[in-house]
Design an enzyme around this catalytic site. Structure first.
Site, PDB file in Angstrom:
ATOM      1  N   HIS A 100       5.342   6.556   7.869  1.00  9.88           N
ATOM      2  CA  HIS A 100       5.335   5.272   9.408  1.00  9.88           C
ATOM      3  C   HIS A 100       6.571   6.069   9.041  1.00  9.88           C
ATOM      4  CE1 HIS A 100       1.964   3.400   8.519  1.00  9.88           C
ATOM      5  NE2 HIS A 100       2.241   2.549   6.876  1.00  9.88           N
TER       6      HIS A 100
ATOM      7  N   CYS B 263       4.899   0.368  15.219  1.00  6.96           N
ATOM      8  CA  CYS B 263       4.268   1.475  13.317  1.00  6.96           C
ATOM      9  C   CYS B 263       4.010   2.728  14.138  1.00  6.96           C
ATOM     10  CB  CYS B 263       3.851   0.439  12.838  1.00  6.96           C
ATOM     11  SG  CYS B 263       3.572   1.876  11.160  1.00  6.96           S
TER      12      CYS B 263
ATOM     13  N   GLU C 209       1.113  -1.215  -0.255  1.00  2.81           N
ATOM     14  CA  GLU C 209       0.025  -0.109  -0.164  1.00  2.81           C
ATOM     15  C   GLU C 209       0.554   1.598   0.138  1.00  2.81           C
ATOM     16  OE1 GLU C 209      -2.056  -0.596   4.086  1.00  2.81           O
ATOM     17  OE2 GLU C 209      -0.423   0.650   4.701  1.00  2.81           O
TER      18      GLU C 209
HETATM   19 MN    MN Z   1       0.679   1.885   5.379  1.00  4.16          MN
END
Ligand code: MN
Length: 149
Positions: free
Chosen positions: A69, A117, A63
């Site tokens: 991130h 994350c 994606e």
């Molecule tokens: Mn992502």
């Protein structure tokens, strides 16, 4: 809640009172991924820190999106696609995923991959490649052979 105990029963990382969620999206886009939200706006933050665990042979969604991130690998080994690069990753590696950059994290066939994350709480929805873009990405000599599924 203040201090939350960690456990690693049967190899899975868990935190007391933190629910384990299946990763959002369909099983056609990811494989064997769970999510635990460790910190978020519930603690007065504008970012969220999530722990993702990918089972052996599993992978996150391929994606991209406007939000970034910050990733820190906590356990295991695998592979990461970021843009047009593929890298081997292992515990304690740090990965920055810039805006609108294709990305996917994959566990090795014989080992779990666990990672933190960091994202902003307010963020856009992930985008998946359409059929034409997917074909073009799959034809890329570097990342093409590694894109899952
Ligand atoms: Mn992502």
């Amino acid at each position: 809640m203040g201090i939350t105990s960690h456990s690693s029963d049967e190899g899975a990382y868990r935190w007391e009172s933190i629910p384990v969620e299946g990763y959002s999206g369909g099983t056609d886009v990811f494989k064997g991924v769970t999510k635990q939200v460790l910190f978020s706006d519930e603690q007065g933050l504008s970012s969220a820190l999530r722990y993702f665990e990918v089972e052996p042979g599993g992978y996150s969604s391929f994606e991209r999106h406007e939000h970034v991130h910050g990733v820190l690998i906590l356990r295991g080994r695998g592979r990461c696609i970021v843009g047009r690069e593929v890298r081997r990753i292992r515990a304690h590696d740090r990965i920055y995923i810039p805006p609108m950059t294709w990305h996917q994290l994959q566990a090795d066939e014989d080992e779990y991959l666990g990672f933190l994350c960091l994202v902003n709480v307010e963020r856009d929805r992930p985008q998946r490649p359409g059929p034409e873009e997917r074909a073009e990405l799959k034809a890329d000599p570097v990342i093409g052979p590694y894109i899952r599924p």
